[in-house]
Write a protein that holds these residues in place. Structure first.
Motif, PDB file in Angstrom:
ATOM      1  N   VAL A  29       0.823  -1.206   0.000  1.00  0.00           N
ATOM      2  CA  VAL A  29       0.000   0.000   0.000  1.00  0.00           C
ATOM      3  C   VAL A  29       0.859   1.259   0.000  1.00  0.00           C
ATOM      4  N   LEU A  54      -5.145   4.478  -4.512  1.00  0.00           N
ATOM      5  CA  LEU A  54      -5.698   3.799  -3.341  1.00  0.00           C
ATOM      6  C   LEU A  54      -5.989   4.812  -2.237  1.00  0.00           C
ATOM      7  N   GLY A  55      -5.062   5.743  -2.030  1.00  0.00           N
ATOM      8  CA  GLY A  55      -5.283   6.785  -1.019  1.00  0.00           C
ATOM      9  C   GLY A  55      -6.517   7.612  -1.329  1.00  0.00           C
ATOM     10  N   HIS A  58      -9.590   5.469  -0.664  1.00  0.00           N
ATOM     11  CA  HIS A  58      -9.890   5.400   0.772  1.00  0.00           C
ATOM     12  C   HIS A  58     -10.562   6.681   1.254  1.00  0.00           C
ATOM     13  N   ARG A  59     -10.092   7.823   0.774  1.00  0.00           N
ATOM     14  CA  ARG A  59     -10.690   9.094   1.197  1.00  0.00           C
ATOM     15  C   ARG A  59     -12.137   9.201   0.717  1.00  0.00           C
ATOM     16  N   VAL A  61     -14.200   6.712   0.096  1.00  0.00           N
ATOM     17  CA  VAL A  61     -14.999   5.776   0.889  1.00  0.00           C
ATOM     18  C   VAL A  61     -15.264   6.354   2.278  1.00  0.00           C
ATOM     19  N   ASP A  62     -14.232   6.950   2.884  1.00  0.00           N
ATOM     20  CA  ASP A  62     -14.410   7.563   4.206  1.00  0.00           C
ATOM     21  C   ASP A  62     -15.397   8.720   4.150  1.00  0.00           C
ATOM     22  N   GLU A  68     -15.626  -0.247   3.899  1.00  0.00           N
ATOM     23  CA  GLU A  68     -14.208  -0.480   3.653  1.00  0.00           C
ATOM     24  C   GLU A  68     -13.917  -0.476   2.148  1.00  0.00           C
ATOM     25  N   PHE A  69     -12.757   0.080   1.742  1.00  0.00           N
ATOM     26  CA  PHE A  69     -12.357   0.098   0.333  1.00  0.00           C
ATOM     27  C   PHE A  69     -12.209  -1.324  -0.185  1.00  0.00           C
ATOM     28  N   ALA A  85      -8.167  -4.479  -3.297  1.00  0.00           N
ATOM     29  CA  ALA A  85      -7.515  -4.631  -2.002  1.00  0.00           C
ATOM     30  C   ALA A  85      -7.056  -6.082  -1.879  1.00  0.00           C
TER      31      ALA A  85
END
Length: 171
Positions: A29, A54-55, A58-59, A61-62, A68-69, A85
């Motif tokens: 990651v 990926l970062g 994740h942002r 999704v948050d 969860e991604f 993932a």
């Protein structure tokens, strides 16, 4: 057999099952290549860009509170870039041509991502290579009288460094 070799074998098996794949890469990651089968593509650059994507994933999704991604799909005129993932510490990126069956790409990508995650989780944890030499303890430095820690100082920004109202930064 080392984990990297087992991951590479999984990438080769995946490419055999899906002839429309043009490349496969497993990376940490943090963007470091674990194993790759990406002819014609610079794997280090792809791993770094995948980690950045990926970062962002994740942002998103948050921000949307979607859980969860799991995966990210990019479609281009010439094909697809799919990222899955592979446990908490790895990601799988697949490159496919424009005639690839996207449903099968997802099915195979998810399976391989889970298998790679299991391979990495089963990796033995490395022990210390050599004992760390013991150094004599250094006595703590006494504080200078009258000095305050930085966290206790008030934050004062001089007027000349404050953004002006209506400017690009001042709103």
């Amino acid at each position: 057999m080392a984990v990297e070799a087992e991951v590479l074998n999984e990438l080769h098996r995946l490419r055999t099952r899906m002839p429309r794949l043009t490349g496969a890469l497993a990376a940490s990651v943090d963007g470091f290549v674990l194993a790759q089968d990406t002819p014609g593509v610079q794997p280090e650059g792809l791993a770094a860009l995948t980690a950045a994507a990926l970062g962002v994933g994740h942002r998103m999704v948050d921000l949307t509170a979607s859980g969860e991604f799991c995966e990210l799909l990019v479609r281009a005129a010439g094909g697809y870039v799919a990222t899955y993932a592979a446990g908490p510490s790895a990601i799988l990126t697949l490159l496919a041509d424009d005639r690839a069956n996207v449903g099968r790409l997802h099915l195979e990508g998810r399976r391989s991502g889970a298998h790679i995650a299991a391979l990495i989780a089963a990796r033995p944890t490395p022990g210390p290579a050599s004992p760390v030499p013991a150094y004599p303890a250094v006595p703590p430095v006494p504080p200078v009288p009258g000095n305050r820690p930085l966290s206790a100082l008030p934050l004062r920004i001089p007027q000349q460094f404050r953004p002006q109202r209506g400017s690009e930064y001042g709103g």
